[in-house]
Motif scaffolding. Sequence first.
Motif, PDB file in Angstrom:
ATOM      1  N   ALA A   1       0.937  -1.099   0.076  1.00 11.97           N
ATOM      2  CA  ALA A   1       0.174  -0.139  -0.114  1.00 11.97           C
ATOM      3  C   ALA A   1       1.031   1.161   0.051  1.00 11.97           C
ATOM      4  O   ALA A   1       2.040   1.159   0.171  1.00 11.97           O
ATOM      5  N   PHE A   2       0.191   2.242  -0.489  1.00 10.46           N
ATOM      6  CA  PHE A   2       0.978   3.712  -0.400  1.00 10.46           C
ATOM      7  C   PHE A   2       0.316   4.673   0.207  1.00 10.46           C
ATOM      8  O   PHE A   2      -1.032   4.782   0.079  1.00 10.46           O
ATOM      9  N   ASP A   3       0.901   5.630   0.903  1.00  6.65           N
ATOM     10  CA  ASP A   3       0.358   6.612   1.607  1.00  6.65           C
ATOM     11  C   ASP A   3       1.283   7.904   1.204  1.00  6.65           C
ATOM     12  O   ASP A   3       2.465   7.985   1.466  1.00  6.65           O
ATOM     13  N   THR A   4       0.631   8.916   0.657  1.00  7.19           N
ATOM     14  CA  THR A   4       1.320  10.099   0.162  1.00  7.19           C
ATOM     15  C   THR A   4       1.514  10.963   1.351  1.00  7.19           C
ATOM     16  O   THR A   4       2.258  11.917   0.825  1.00  7.19           O
ATOM     17  N   MET A   5       1.027  10.782   2.483  1.00  6.42           N
ATOM     18  CA  MET A   5       1.562  11.787   3.580  1.00  6.42           C
ATOM     19  C   MET A   5       1.181  13.140   3.117  1.00  6.42           C
ATOM     20  O   MET A   5       1.794  14.248   3.258  1.00  6.42           O
ATOM     21  N   GLY A   6      -0.281  13.267   2.683  1.00 11.25           N
ATOM     22  CA  GLY A   6      -0.597  14.750   2.278  1.00 11.25           C
ATOM     23  C   GLY A   6      -0.372  15.062   0.988  1.00 11.25           C
ATOM     24  O   GLY A   6      -0.641  16.071   0.626  1.00 11.25           O
ATOM     25  N   GLY A   7       0.085  14.234   0.099  1.00  9.21           N
ATOM     26  CA  GLY A   7       0.539  14.499  -1.281  1.00  9.21           C
ATOM     27  C   GLY A   7      -1.011  14.085  -2.095  1.00  9.21           C
ATOM     28  O   GLY A   7      -2.064  14.074  -1.643  1.00  9.21           O
ATOM     29  N   SER A   8      -0.742  14.246  -3.496  1.00 11.20           N
ATOM     30  CA  SER A   8      -1.659  13.839  -4.507  1.00 11.20           C
ATOM     31  C   SER A   8      -2.468  12.392  -4.219  1.00 11.20           C
ATOM     32  O   SER A   8      -1.880  11.599  -3.241  1.00 11.20           O
ATOM     33  N   GLU A   9      -3.279  12.143  -4.896  1.00 14.31           N
ATOM     34  CA  GLU A   9      -4.176  10.633  -4.519  1.00 14.31           C
ATOM     35  C   GLU A   9      -3.177   9.649  -4.470  1.00 14.31           C
ATOM     36  O   GLU A   9      -2.272   9.443  -5.490  1.00 14.31           O
ATOM     37  N   ALA A  10      -3.126   8.540  -3.520  1.00 11.95           N
ATOM     38  CA  ALA A  10      -2.264   7.692  -3.353  1.00 11.95           C
ATOM     39  C   ALA A  10      -2.535   6.592  -4.267  1.00 11.95           C
ATOM     40  O   ALA A  10      -3.326   6.432  -5.015  1.00 11.95           O
ATOM     41  N   PRO A  11      -1.430   6.078  -5.044  1.00 10.02           N
ATOM     42  CA  PRO A  11      -1.265   4.862  -6.161  1.00 10.02           C
ATOM     43  C   PRO A  11      -2.126   3.841  -5.362  1.00 10.02           C
ATOM     44  O   PRO A  11      -2.241   3.585  -4.269  1.00 10.02           O
ATOM     45  N   GLN A  12      -2.526   2.911  -6.397  1.00  7.59           N
ATOM     46  CA  GLN A  12      -3.568   1.796  -6.057  1.00  7.59           C
ATOM     47  C   GLN A  12      -2.565   0.535  -5.241  1.00  7.59           C
ATOM     48  O   GLN A  12      -1.510   0.721  -5.725  1.00  7.59           O
TER      49      GLN A  12
END
Length: 88
Positions: A20-31
């Motif tokens: 899983a990916f968490d962008t930490m406030g960035g744009s939408e997370a990757p699938q």
Amino acid sequence: MPAEDLNIYAGWRPETWKVAFDTMGGSEAPQEQAVKDGEQAERPEDPQRDGYLFLGWFTDPEERDTRQAWDFGQPVETRRTLYAGWLP
């Protein structure tokens, strides 16, 4: 039981791990990715965040040392969440 001999065979399938990916406030997370044990996750497109420089994906949400960024060439052997590292 059958009157004749019976052969029973085991069925095997590789373990699959979620990445899983968490962008930490960035744009939408990757699938989220399903990765077979020992195979590599695919590097997603870099996220965007206004006013910040993306440093890479990390296993520790507090990490900012780019030498510690996740190496997408290494095998996945457990469930992982990768966190975007940002430099203001």
